[in-house]
Write a protein that holds these residues in place. Structure first.
Motif, short mmCIF file in Angstrom:
data_model
loop_
_atom_site.label_atom_id
_atom_site.label_comp_id
_atom_site.label_asym_id
_atom_site.label_seq_id
_atom_site.Cartn_x
_atom_site.Cartn_y
_atom_site.Cartn_z
N GLY A 146 4.53 20.32 -36.58
CA GLY A 146 5.48 21.28 -36.02
C GLY A 146 5.53 22.54 -36.85
N LYS A 147 5.62 23.67 -36.17
CA LYS A 147 5.71 24.94 -36.89
C LYS A 147 6.58 25.91 -36.12
N TYR A 148 7.25 26.75 -36.86
CA TYR A 148 7.89 27.94 -36.31
C TYR A 148 8.96 27.68 -35.27
N HIS A 149 9.69 26.58 -35.42
CA HIS A 149 10.79 26.29 -34.50
C HIS A 149 12.08 26.99 -34.91
N PHE A 150 12.14 27.53 -36.09
CA PHE A 150 13.36 28.16 -36.60
C PHE A 150 13.62 29.43 -35.78
N SER A 151 14.80 29.50 -35.19
CA SER A 151 15.13 30.61 -34.28
C SER A 151 16.11 31.59 -34.90
N ALA A 152 16.29 32.70 -34.20
CA ALA A 152 17.29 33.68 -34.62
C ALA A 152 18.67 33.03 -34.65
N PRO B 284 20.02 18.71 -42.79
CA PRO B 284 20.00 18.32 -41.38
C PRO B 284 20.87 19.19 -40.46
N GLY B 285 22.03 19.58 -40.89
CA GLY B 285 22.91 20.38 -40.05
C GLY B 285 22.40 21.78 -39.76
N TYR B 286 21.35 22.19 -40.45
CA TYR B 286 20.81 23.55 -40.29
C TYR B 286 19.40 23.55 -39.70
N ARG B 287 18.87 22.38 -39.41
CA ARG B 287 17.51 22.31 -38.88
C ARG B 287 17.45 22.82 -37.45
N PRO B 288 16.29 23.33 -37.05
CA PRO B 288 16.13 23.84 -35.69
C PRO B 288 16.32 22.76 -34.62
N PHE B 289 16.58 23.20 -33.42
CA PHE B 289 16.83 22.32 -32.28
C PHE B 289 15.72 21.27 -32.14
N ASN B 290 14.47 21.70 -32.10
CA ASN B 290 13.36 20.76 -31.90
C ASN B 290 13.30 19.72 -33.01
N CYS B 291 13.61 20.12 -34.20
CA CYS B 291 13.51 19.21 -35.34
C CYS B 291 14.63 18.17 -35.33
N ILE B 292 15.82 18.58 -34.95
CA ILE B 292 16.95 17.66 -34.98
C ILE B 292 16.98 16.77 -33.74
N THR B 293 16.35 17.20 -32.65
CA THR B 293 16.43 16.42 -31.41
C THR B 293 15.22 15.52 -31.17
N PHE B 294 14.16 15.66 -31.95
CA PHE B 294 12.98 14.84 -31.72
C PHE B 294 13.11 13.49 -32.41
N ASN B 295 12.90 12.45 -31.65
CA ASN B 295 12.79 11.10 -32.19
C ASN B 295 11.49 10.50 -31.69
N CYS B 296 10.67 10.04 -32.58
CA CYS B 296 9.44 9.36 -32.16
C CYS B 296 9.82 7.98 -31.63
#
Length: 164
Positions: A68-74, A109-121
């Protein structure tokens, strides 16, 4: 400084300037929304912590993070600014996700991007009780709404998408 470092600094500067121009009332609203978002993400993280997600991630080497790359948003940056959380320095030299440190994510964890916090394998999700999985996905929808609330405080589409 690499091209990515330069691009990162420019994007951070642009969002920081927009944050600085906010009227006090909007800044207070943003701060409240940001704190709520951090708490919401932490609650989502707690659901996967109960099934020892960290051990599963360590077992596969965090393959999703490595790819994963570049999911951090404005909007993610605005949460940092509104809560006064010190901003991390991305690692564009690691050939992986620039937000992946040694040995874990550079962001709490509370500051991670949406994709990172919502993905569960599947390894993690299969360990969760069905009701907890359903709760997690309801929380994902609520999180998307929280992002929309933050973006709505700014001119249309100016805070959409990845920072890079």
């Amino acid at each position: 400084m690499t091209g990515w470092d330069h691009e990162w600094q420019g994007a951070v500067g642009k969002v920081t300037a927009a944050f600085g121009r906010l009227p006090d009332a909007v800044r207070l609203e943003l701060a409240a929304s940001a704190r709520a978002m951090v708490a919401h993400k932490q609650a989502m993280q707690q659901l996967v912590t109960r099934v020892d997600a960290a051990a599963h991630c360590a077992g596969c080497g965090g393959a999703c993070c490595a790819k994963g790359k570049y999911h951090f948003s404005a909007a993610d940056l605005l949460v940092y600014l509104a809560t006064g959380q010190p901003l991390f320095t991305p690692r564009f030299d690691n050939g992986l996700c620039p937000f992946l440190g040694e040995p874990e994510c550079l962001m709490p964890p509370g500051y991670r991007p949406f994709n990172c916090i919502t993905f569960n394998c599947d390894l993690i999700e299969d360990q969760m009780p069905r009701d907890e999985v359903a709760r997690f996905y309801r929380m994902e929808q609520e999180l998307a709404a929280r992002y929309a609330e933050i973006r709505a405080l700014f001119p249309a589409r100016s805070m959409d998408g990845s920072l890079l």
